[in-house]
Design a protein around this motif. Structure first.
Motif, PDB file in Angstrom:
ATOM      1  N   UNK A 135     -17.402  18.907 -18.706  1.00 27.96           N
ATOM      2  CA  UNK A 135     -18.215  20.120 -18.571  1.00 27.96           C
ATOM      3  C   UNK A 135     -17.731  21.238 -19.501  1.00 27.96           C
ATOM      4  N   UNK A 136     -16.873  20.907 -20.470  1.00 33.10           N
ATOM      5  CA  UNK A 136     -16.251  21.941 -21.296  1.00 33.10           C
ATOM      6  C   UNK A 136     -17.283  22.817 -21.989  1.00 33.10           C
ATOM      7  N   UNK A 137     -18.264  22.209 -22.621  1.00 41.57           N
ATOM      8  CA  UNK A 137     -19.282  22.992 -23.336  1.00 41.57           C
ATOM      9  C   UNK A 137     -20.075  23.865 -22.371  1.00 41.57           C
ATOM     10  N   UNK A 138     -20.430  23.283 -21.228  1.00 39.22           N
ATOM     11  CA  UNK A 138     -21.223  24.035 -20.247  1.00 39.22           C
ATOM     12  C   UNK A 138     -20.416  25.178 -19.647  1.00 39.22           C
ATOM     13  N   UNK A 139     -19.128  24.934 -19.389  1.00 41.14           N
ATOM     14  CA  UNK A 139     -18.266  26.011 -18.879  1.00 41.14           C
ATOM     15  C   UNK A 139     -18.168  27.154 -19.878  1.00 41.14           C
ATOM     16  N   UNK A 140     -18.129  26.803 -21.154  1.00 39.13           N
ATOM     17  CA  UNK A 140     -18.060  27.823 -22.205  1.00 39.13           C
ATOM     18  C   UNK A 140     -19.378  28.577 -22.310  1.00 39.13           C
ATOM     19  N   UNK A 141     -20.490  27.853 -22.331  1.00 34.28           N
ATOM     20  CA  UNK A 141     -21.804  28.493 -22.442  1.00 34.28           C
ATOM     21  C   UNK A 141     -22.095  29.362 -21.222  1.00 34.28           C
ATOM     22  N   UNK A 142     -21.644  28.886 -20.053  1.00 35.60           N
ATOM     23  CA  UNK A 142     -21.896  29.629 -18.819  1.00 35.60           C
ATOM     24  C   UNK A 142     -21.276  31.008 -18.815  1.00 35.60           C
ATOM     25  N   UNK A 143     -20.191  31.202 -19.563  1.00 37.80           N
ATOM     26  CA  UNK A 143     -19.543  32.511 -19.622  1.00 37.80           C
ATOM     27  C   UNK A 143     -20.498  33.583 -20.149  1.00 37.80           C
ATOM     28  N   UNK A 144     -21.445  33.180 -20.985  1.00 39.25           N
ATOM     29  CA  UNK A 144     -22.388  34.137 -21.556  1.00 39.25           C
ATOM     30  C   UNK A 144     -23.308  34.734 -20.499  1.00 39.25           C
ATOM     31  N   UNK A 145     -23.488  34.024 -19.386  1.00 36.48           N
ATOM     32  CA  UNK A 145     -24.384  34.505 -18.333  1.00 36.48           C
ATOM     33  C   UNK A 145     -23.661  35.413 -17.341  1.00 36.48           C
ATOM     34  N   UNK A 146     -22.343  35.470 -17.418  1.00 35.82           N
ATOM     35  CA  UNK A 146     -21.561  36.213 -16.421  1.00 35.82           C
ATOM     36  C   UNK A 146     -21.338  37.655 -16.879  1.00 35.82           C
ATOM     37  N   UNK A 147     -22.442  38.400 -16.945  1.00 35.72           N
ATOM     38  CA  UNK A 147     -22.346  39.768 -17.456  1.00 35.72           C
ATOM     39  C   UNK A 147     -21.768  40.741 -16.435  1.00 35.72           C
ATOM     40  N   UNK A 148     -21.544  40.286 -15.197  1.00 35.59           N
ATOM     41  CA  UNK A 148     -20.894  41.123 -14.194  1.00 35.59           C
ATOM     42  C   UNK A 148     -19.424  40.730 -14.007  1.00 35.59           C
TER      43      UNK A 148
END
Length: 837
Positions: free
Chosen positions: A198-211
């Motif tokens: 899930x490395x790529x998804x974990x990295x991409x997911x950080x972009x959605x965590x604006x809070x």
């Protein structure tokens, strides 16, 4: 109302009422909008500390506020209860880890309840109880079936005295943190979870965590460590006959290579050791010390020259020596590295030690001819001393080397991640048993789910170092569930990070027959606001994000990110004190005498040290129980929220808590002045009140608690000075509502004394009148010769002529002029009038 607020009576009374009425119990069937507020659950060490109080006070204010604004709030509490400290206590105190842990939980629960937190205690859980870890075992089996769990040999830190694997953090200066023994590197069969899938998804997911705080997202991004580089093979130089595969994130520096280094357990190293006793002895030496990247960076760089060589990919005549090196690990990449001393500090240290070539191949403008001295150059620049790459930028040179390598067939451009799969095996007792059985015929067999939980045996001994499960006479001996033949249980237990990777899901749903109910969980999650220390920014949060993704991957959840909002609070700090013999003293053992501190018992002078994070080792801790007994829960909570921005450290001071106590009593006296019979309106007070209602609400939502506190101070000052009126009485009642999330016992006591119905904990947040948020009056500064002499309050937009008349009539201005006529009048509309004489 009594003249003086009695916190001990009020605290006990209202805590009992909330408990009896189950005020804070969350309903899964409510049709209100939902809000899940969660602080990272504590390890039951035995006592809560002031740092806990700060953390949970912040979450509690938000939880209470959300209830007042019409939300169904889930605000639970539990215990991260497995781990090594309990086993250490078992060895030192001769008690069972379970007994020690459960006793600590009881103590800490009682302490937390004294603070009046709005917690749904019906959902309390402890990770050491079978009803929790049995469901974790079920999830582990689901992951095993889904291919997210595997077993392989891996290098570990082995303590030869305690006979256990140590986490990287438990290796200090190459020695076991408890035994002090030199740690060895060993190969053991370990269980792993496929977090790298899930490395790529974990990295991409950080972009959605604006809070989330930017620093936390950056830390996770660096830990995952995505990079594009070159995987390629060095060709051997006879009589050597084995290719050596390496991976480099900096293929642009390939003309700066001066050696190749392989790990001690690389096949090339093992082949050399089979022929050389000296190489074999060096490999044994490499087994000493830890396995962390940080330790390898700081340890002395040691190498063994194998006498073998490989050819440079771009020049067959260019020979590079092959070393066995202690800073290369087989678990990282290919177990071999290209050494480029000019542009990697580790490689430079190694090259200087073994007198290898050091060539600059990247240079900033003007430094092209500047040799590398004692510091590797890692900055930007153009390529130099690199043949066909000269003059290129770093990125262009990387692309060109990759293009030529792929064209010639000796290398491939590859994306890799720093992230490694999560090794979850721990050779200790006090943890979740891994639910598998090893059978000589069937291999690894999962424990059937109807036989879960696999519980820990109670009759264990810690008299001998090592894992008690491994030497238990009966527990590990079972029949294979597939073939029925004698087999053995897995005696490793799970890393405790697994326990904290899904507890927030179990809080939301706790059926007896499965880990959770998906429909119920998805009503509450993701967690709207998660609060905890920045020390958990990488591992805990990353593992929790992985675990949620794994459940989504297996079709058990419909979301990937567990925490929408994250807040990392600062620590609580305190001065440190030392006696004359150098021993640490606690704050309770010293007192101030004039400008100095002395030891209470002996009267001897005390050395005052730096203000530092509270720690048991330096004894600069404050026991919340003592402070609550003296000042009450609300004064403690108020101080935790008031003095510093919540993301910064908060210095604990006696003057600070005493100031909070005085303000609690100021509010109490003010609440006693509410007079329902008072008449008349005070427009200025009404406007101030509604501005404060709006401002405090916004500050709480933004977790800017210190700003909310400042507004409440300001409002209290205004109300105290106001003349009796219906507006003043309404403001006093509203003030009780505004402080209710922060000082709930005081607010409940005042609410009842004012004759209001029901609990203030169930009351609605006051409604703002938008019209009163706009100022229609302004305060004008009246100056004489540029010096402020008076002020006047006038309607916004008052004409210049009227302002001039009002300023001349202001008492202090008239006194200053003493009959003189101004030569000039300067008017700045809505701001000031300046009279020049």
């Amino acid at each position: 109302m009594q003249r003086r607020f009695n916190p001990l009576e009020a605290d006990a009374r209202w805590q009992a009422v909330w408990d009896e009425k189950q005020t804070f119990r969350a309903s899964d069937s409510s049709d209100k909008p939902r809000s899940y507020v969660l602080e990272m659950f504590p390890y039951p060490s035995g006592r809560i500390h002031i740092g806990h109080v700060r953390n949970y006070s912040m979450g509690d204010v938000l939880a209470r506020f959300r209830r007042m604004t019409g939300h169904e709030v889930l605000h639970p509490m539990g215990w991260d209860a497995f781990g090594m400290p309990a086993e250490n206590a078992a060895m030192e105190k001769k008690v069972h880890p379970g007994e020690w842990t459960r006793s600590n939980i009881a103590n800490m629960r009682a302490q937390l309840k004294k603070l009046g937190f709005a917690i749904d205690w019906s959902r309390e859980l402890a990770t050491c109880e079978p009803d929790y870890y049995g469901q974790e075992q079920a999830l582990f089996l689901d992951m095993l079936e889904a291919g997210l769990v595997y077993r392989k040999e891996s290098a570990v830190n082995w303590d030869p005295v305690d006979m256990t694997v140590l986490a990287n953090e438990q290796v200090i200066d190459g020695r076991g943190w408890r035994s002090g023994a030199l740690v060895e590197k060993r190969k053991l069969s370990q269980w792993f979870l496929k977090i790298t899938q899930f490395a790529d998804d974990l990295l991409e997911g950080l972009k959605t965590l604006d809070q989330w705080p930017d620093k936390v997202r950056t830390m996770q991004e660096n830990w995952i460590g995505k990079s594009v580089g070159l995987a390629f093979r060095f060709q051997p130089v006879a009589p050597f006959d084995s290719e050596i595969e390496v991976y480099s994130t900096r293929p642009d520096t390939i003309f700066g290579a001066s050696f190749v280094a392989v790990a001690a357990d690389h096949p090339v190293a093992q082949a050399v050791a089979a022929e050389s006793a000296e190489a074999a002895a060096f490999i044994e030496k490499c087994k000493e010390g830890g396995t962390t990247a940080a330790e390898l960076e700081t340890a002395e760089k040691l190498g063994f020259d194998t006498g073998l060589s490989v050819a440079h990919p771009f020049d067959p005549e260019w020979k590079l020596p092959v070393f066995i090196a202690n800073f290369v690990l087989m678990d990282y990449g290919t177990g071999a590295v290209m050494g480029v001393p000019g542009h990697d500090q580790r490689d430079l240290d190694f090259a200087r030690k073994y007198m290898l070539a050091v060539e600059r191949v990247v240079a900033a403008e003007g430094d092209e001819a500047k040799p590398i001295q004692n510091e590797a150059y890692v900055g930007p620049g153009k390529l130099v001393n690199s043949r066909f790459l000269d003059g290129m930028s770093v990125e262009d040179a990387k692309a060109e080397v990759i293009r030529r390598a792929e064209e010639s067939g000796w290398g491939t451009g590859t994306t890799v991640f720093r992230l490694r799969d999560w090794g979850v095996s721990r050779q200790r007792y006090w943890g979740t048993p891994i639910p598998v059985i090893h059978c000589g015929d069937c291999g690894v067999v999962g424990v059937p789910k109807d036989q879960l939980p696999v519980t820990l045996p109670e009759d264990v001994s810690f008299d001998i170092p090592g894992n008690p499960l491994d030497r238990h006479p009966t527990w590990k001996h079972v029949d294979c569930p597939q073939c029925g033949k004698p087999a053995r249980r897995e005696t490793d237990t799970l890393d405790t990070f697994a326990d904290s990777s899904w507890y927030f899901i179990r809080f939301a749903s706790q059926p007896q027959d499965r880990p959770f109910d998906r429909e119920t969980v998805e009503k509450w999650l993701p967690v709207g606001q998660y609060i905890g220390g920045v020390e958990h920014a990488i591992l805990h949060l990353l593992y929790a994000r992985f675990w949620t993704r794994a459940l989504q991957h297996m079709g058990q959840l419909g979301f990937a990110e567990p925490f929408t909002g994250l807040f990392t609070q600062g620590m609580v700090t305190h001065e440190t004190y030392k006696a004359g013999d150098g021993s640490w003293l606690s704050p309770g053992e010293v007192k101030k005498s004039g400008d100095d501190y002395v030891h209470i018992e002996s009267g001897a002078p005390v050395a005052v040290g730096r203000v530092e994070k509270m720690s048991k080792s330096k004894k600069n801790v404050v026991d919340p129980d003592d402070i609550i007994a003296q000042y009450g829960a609300d004064a403690v909570r108020w101080f935790m929220l008031s003095d510093s921005p919540p993301e910064r450290d908060l210095p604990w001071t006696e003057s600070g808590i005493e100031g909070s106590w005085r303000f609690v009593n100021r509010l109490w006296r003010l609440f006693g002045e509410a007079d329902r019979s008072a008449e008349g309106q005070d427009k200025a007070l009404d406007r101030k009140l509604h501005q404060m209602i709006d401002g405090v609400a916004k500050d709480i939502e933004a977790l800017s608690f210190n700003k909310a506190v400042a507004k409440i101070y300001e409002l209290a000052n205004t109300v105290e000075k106001a003349q009796p009126s219906a507006s003043r009485s309404a403001a006093i009642r509203t003030l009780a509502l505004l402080v209710a999330p922060m000082t709930p016992h005081l607010a409940e006591e005042a609410w009842a004394a004012m004759g209001e119905g029901g609990l203030i904990a169930d009351a609605a947040w006051p409604v703002v009148d938008p019209a009163l948020l706009v100022d229609d009056e302004v305060t004008i500064a009246c100056q004489v010769m540029g010096k402020l002499r008076d002020t006047i309050t006038v309607p916004k937009g008052t004409p210049r002529e009227e302002l001039e008349k009002l300023a001349l009539a202001a008492p202090n201005v008239a006194r200053t002029l003493d009959g003189a006529t101004p030569k000039k009048v300067i008017v700045v509309p809505d701001r000031l009038v300046n009279l020049v004489v």
